[in-house]
Design an enzyme around this catalytic site. Structure first.
Site, mmCIF file in Angstrom:
data_model
loop_
_atom_site.group_PDB
_atom_site.id
_atom_site.type_symbol
_atom_site.label_atom_id
_atom_site.label_comp_id
_atom_site.label_asym_id
_atom_site.label_seq_id
_atom_site.Cartn_x
_atom_site.Cartn_y
_atom_site.Cartn_z
ATOM 1 N N GLY A 1 0.843 -1.190 0.000
ATOM 2 C CA GLY A 1 0.000 0.000 0.000
ATOM 3 C C GLY A 1 0.875 1.234 0.000
ATOM 4 N N CYS A 2 0.390 2.292 0.583
ATOM 5 C CA CYS A 2 1.126 3.555 0.621
ATOM 6 C C CYS A 2 2.511 3.359 1.230
ATOM 7 C CB CYS A 2 0.346 4.575 1.445
ATOM 8 S SG CYS A 2 1.222 6.133 1.674
ATOM 9 N N PHE A 3 3.540 3.719 0.485
ATOM 10 C CA PHE A 3 4.895 3.472 0.974
ATOM 11 C C PHE A 3 5.249 4.334 2.174
ATOM 12 C CE2 PHE A 3 6.196 5.599 -3.280
ATOM 13 C CZ PHE A 3 5.892 6.878 -2.837
ATOM 14 N N TRP A 4 4.550 5.436 2.386
ATOM 15 C CA TRP A 4 4.812 6.247 3.584
ATOM 16 C C TRP A 4 4.673 5.399 4.844
ATOM 17 C CZ3 TRP A 4 1.247 11.100 2.720
ATOM 18 C CH2 TRP A 4 1.760 11.874 1.674
ATOM 19 N N CYS A 5 3.683 4.517 4.840
ATOM 20 C CA CYS A 5 3.399 3.702 6.031
ATOM 21 C C CYS A 5 4.275 2.459 6.122
ATOM 22 C CB CYS A 5 1.934 3.284 6.027
ATOM 23 S SG CYS A 5 0.807 4.680 6.231
#
Length: 176
Positions: A14-18
């Protein structure tokens, strides 16, 4: 892939930030880079990726010392950051660019990833099939600098994004 006490592991969650912080804080991890992999376009931009039409997935590439942290441990960390039963993305992030995948760099990683996926499916932790794909690693393109270490550079936005996504609630409910 292993070279002079450095190995590389690549995951889409999913979102690479997380996906950076959970790996970044472990002894033996040298770096966690946000980027794009799995698609056909060379050197894609975030603007191209977010359309969902490039074949790339938001990913993280982890460089680590296999004598200090094993690939199996990294796989265990990976599974506990995602919903492995969601075929359409992760949490609030929908589309093929957010689908989960383990990208293996050699035959050992492929076998260990397959084994861990099979064990998770047999565990009955989830009442749906594990849909996370295990794919051969391809070119990895680092994301733009503003995406790197987002949780450090933008702690309030990172915290807000995690809260809104439902990721932490899912992790607490299914993995703790």
């Amino acid at each position: 892939m292993t070279n002079n006490n450095k190995s590389v592991a690549t995951f889409a969650g999913g979102c690479f930030w997380c996906m950076v912080k959970p790996f970044d804080q472990w002894e033996g991890v040298y770096s966690v880079i946000s980027g794009y992999t799995g698609g056909e376009i060379k050197n894609p931009s975030y603007e191209q990726i977010k359309t969902g039409n490039t074949g790339h997935r938001e990913s993280v590439q982890i460089t680590y010392d296999p004598e200090r942290i094993s690939y199996e441990t990294i796989l265990d960390l990976y599974w506990t950051q995602i919903d492995p039963t969601d075929p359409d993305g992760q949490f609030q992030d929908r589309g093929p660019q957010y689908q989960t995948a383990i990208f293996y760099h050699d035959e050992d990683q492929r076998m260990l990833a397959e084994k861990s996926k099979e064990e998770l499916q047999k565990s009955d932790r989830f009442n749906q099939p594990i849909v996370t794909e295990i794919l051969e690693a391809s070119d990895f393109y680092p994301a733009e600098e503003y995406h790197q270490d987002f949780y450090i550079k933008n702690p309030e936005e990172y915290k807000k994004d995690r809260e809104q996504s439902g990721r932490d609630e899912f992790i607490e409910r299914n993995w703790k």
